[in-house]
Structure formats: C-alpha cells, structure tokens
Design a protein around this motif. Structure first.
Motif, short mmCIF file in Angstrom:
data_model
loop_
_atom_site.label_atom_id
_atom_site.label_comp_id
_atom_site.label_asym_id
_atom_site.label_seq_id
_atom_site.Cartn_x
_atom_site.Cartn_y
_atom_site.Cartn_z
N LYS A 144 -45.01 21.62 1.60
CA LYS A 144 -45.71 21.26 0.37
C LYS A 144 -44.89 20.31 -0.49
O LYS A 144 -45.28 20.00 -1.62
CB LYS A 144 -46.02 22.53 -0.42
CG LYS A 144 -46.91 23.51 0.32
CD LYS A 144 -47.14 24.78 -0.47
CE LYS A 144 -48.01 25.77 0.29
NZ LYS A 144 -48.21 27.04 -0.46
N SER A 145 -43.77 19.85 0.02
CA SER A 145 -42.91 18.94 -0.75
C SER A 145 -43.62 17.61 -0.99
O SER A 145 -44.49 17.20 -0.21
CB SER A 145 -41.60 18.71 0.00
OG SER A 145 -40.85 17.69 -0.60
N GLY A 146 -43.22 16.93 -2.04
CA GLY A 146 -43.79 15.62 -2.33
C GLY A 146 -42.96 14.49 -1.78
O GLY A 146 -43.30 13.31 -1.97
N LYS A 147 -41.85 14.82 -1.10
CA LYS A 147 -40.96 13.79 -0.57
C LYS A 147 -41.16 13.63 0.93
O LYS A 147 -40.94 14.55 1.71
CB LYS A 147 -39.50 14.16 -0.87
CG LYS A 147 -38.52 13.03 -0.55
CD LYS A 147 -37.12 13.38 -1.02
CE LYS A 147 -36.16 12.23 -0.74
NZ LYS A 147 -34.78 12.55 -1.19
N ALA A 148 -41.58 12.44 1.33
CA ALA A 148 -41.86 12.17 2.74
C ALA A 148 -40.57 11.94 3.52
O ALA A 148 -39.56 11.48 2.98
CB ALA A 148 -42.77 10.96 2.88
N THR A 149 -40.61 12.26 4.80
CA THR A 149 -39.47 12.00 5.69
C THR A 149 -39.98 11.88 7.12
O THR A 149 -41.11 12.29 7.43
CB THR A 149 -38.42 13.12 5.59
OG1 THR A 149 -37.28 12.78 6.39
CG2 THR A 149 -38.98 14.44 6.10
N ARG A 150 -39.17 11.31 7.98
CA ARG A 150 -39.51 11.17 9.40
C ARG A 150 -38.46 11.83 10.30
O ARG A 150 -38.60 11.81 11.52
CB ARG A 150 -39.64 9.69 9.78
CG ARG A 150 -40.82 8.98 9.11
CD ARG A 150 -42.15 9.48 9.61
NE ARG A 150 -43.27 8.74 9.05
CZ ARG A 150 -43.89 9.05 7.93
NH1 ARG A 150 -43.48 10.12 7.24
NH2 ARG A 150 -44.89 8.34 7.48
N ASP A 151 -37.42 12.41 9.68
CA ASP A 151 -36.35 13.05 10.43
C ASP A 151 -36.28 14.53 10.05
O ASP A 151 -36.18 14.87 8.86
CB ASP A 151 -35.00 12.38 10.14
CG ASP A 151 -35.02 10.90 10.51
OD1 ASP A 151 -35.41 10.58 11.63
OD2 ASP A 151 -34.65 10.07 9.65
N PHE A 152 -36.31 15.39 11.06
CA PHE A 152 -36.36 16.83 10.83
C PHE A 152 -35.31 17.54 11.67
O PHE A 152 -34.93 17.08 12.75
CB PHE A 152 -37.75 17.39 11.17
CG PHE A 152 -38.87 16.76 10.38
CD1 PHE A 152 -39.27 17.32 9.18
CD2 PHE A 152 -39.52 15.63 10.84
CE1 PHE A 152 -40.29 16.75 8.44
CE2 PHE A 152 -40.55 15.05 10.12
CZ PHE A 152 -40.94 15.62 8.91
N ALA A 153 -34.86 18.69 11.17
CA ALA A 153 -33.97 19.58 11.92
C ALA A 153 -34.81 20.76 12.39
O ALA A 153 -35.34 21.52 11.57
CB ALA A 153 -32.81 20.05 11.05
N GLY A 154 -34.98 20.90 13.70
CA GLY A 154 -35.80 21.98 14.24
C GLY A 154 -35.20 23.34 13.99
O GLY A 154 -33.96 23.50 13.96
#
Length: 214
Positions: A144-154
């Motif tokens: 629900k965050s408003g900050k977009a990203t394309r890199d995630f830690a599984g």
C-alpha cells in the motif's frame, strides 16, 4: 539431293514479338514484400506496447526457480513470468528478473512482497502442497506504499497474513520463544483472534521479540 524434312525455311518461322512488362505486374511484385514488412513492423510495435514492467527480486537461493517457466501469481492469477536467474555479484544471493503483466505498475511499490511457493511445514501447518503438481511459483502480495520501485528482496518464508486482511500488528517481548512458531494461533476466550507473524532475537541477546497479528 533429297529434301530433308527437318530443314525449315527461316521465313516460315513465326516472328517473336517483345511484350513490355505490365506496370501493374511490377507494382504487385513490390507490394507483397512491402505488406510483409508493414505486418512485421506492426507486430513488433504491438509486442513492445503490450510488454509490462520488468522487476528484479533477490532470493537466498534459486531452488525451484527456472527462467522462462516459473510464474508469478497473485491470488492464483498469473501476473508475471521469470526471464532470467543469475547470481548476485557477491554470490551471496540470487537475482531473478521477471516481466510483469501490463497495468501492474501501480502495485509495484516498496512494501509489495514476493516469496517462493513450495511445500512447507511450519507451526504445525502444511502449505504449498499444490506445487507438487503445478510446480514451484513465486507468490506476490501487493503493498500500500506510495513509493514505486522495481527492485525487491524476496521473503525467506511466505507471509502469514496478506496485506488486505483487516487487523493490527503488535510486537511482544519475551524471555524466550518457548514452543511458539510462525503461524502459531493466538486465542482470546478460547477463540482464535490472531497468530504469530514472525520473531527475532533481540540485539542484546537477552530476549525475543514476536510480531503478532490480531
């Protein structure tokens, strides 16, 4: 000298007449490759326009993840496909590159979570048995965050509670964890009111902090 039946007077042969090539025929010859080029170009543009965003997810291990085969699912709906699986530069983790479906951009935010779904036994419960037939896949839980990203830690383990479940999370301190585990139920007047969502050893080593969801 007897007449040779094979000798023919050249004047008796029909005269060849040159017929100019029709301009229409020339146009048709060039029209076919032109149409093929236009169709190929349109398909290439359509493929680019239909392509969704690309993301990276890092995991401790690449067990069960295959490039071109492993899918990403949200509530059993396919939302992406793994493209590549490579080692990180420090060789401590695995970097998975995946292409998501078009239109998923708003859901790719900081608190979106990914984990590998495989058969597990935790807290007395069994999960992921369906993958014995369908194969391992990557589960997703949109944040629900408003900050977009394309890199995630599984995540190492699947989240106990999905983000769309109403409730609150609390932190409890204890001297030790006892017989509790992730997924252990919390009761109120003998009715299950929540469960243990996670735990970690305190930095000073004198206790354990449990995250519970109610």
């Amino acid at each position: 000298m007897a007449d040779n039946p094979h000798n023919t007077d050249p004047s008796d042969l029909p005269e060849a007449v040159a017929v100019p090539r029709s301009r229409r025929t020339v146009q048709l010859v060039w029209l076919i490759p032109l149409l093929a080029a236009l169709v190929g170009g349109w398909l290439a543009v359509k493929s680019i326009m239909d392509r969704g965003p690309e993301i990276t997810i890092s995991f401790d291990t690449g067990e069960g993840i295959e490039a071109g085969k492993t899918k990403i699912r949200f509530k059993d709906v396919e939302i992406g496909l793994v493209k590549t699986v490579v080692l990180a530069k420090d060789k401590k983790r695995v970097i998975v590159t995946a292409e998501m479906v078009k239109g998923s951009e708003p859901d790719l935010v900081e608190d979106t979570r990914f984990w590998v779904v495989r058969p597990r036994i935790s807290g007395g419960s069994v999960s992921g048995l369906g993958t014995l037939l369908s194969g391992t896949y990557i589960g997703a839980d949109f944040g629900k965050s408003g900050k977009a990203t394309r890199d995630f830690a599984g995540l190492k383990d699947p989240p106990v509670i999905s983000s769309d479940v109403p409730g609150r999370e609390f932190a409890l301190r204890s001297r030790n964890i006892g017989s509790l585990d992730v997924g252990s139920p919390i009761y109120f007047r003998r009715l299950q009111a929540g469960q243990v969502a996670g735990y970690e050893l305190d930095k000073d080593g004198n206790g354990v902090t449990l995250k519970v969801f109610v």
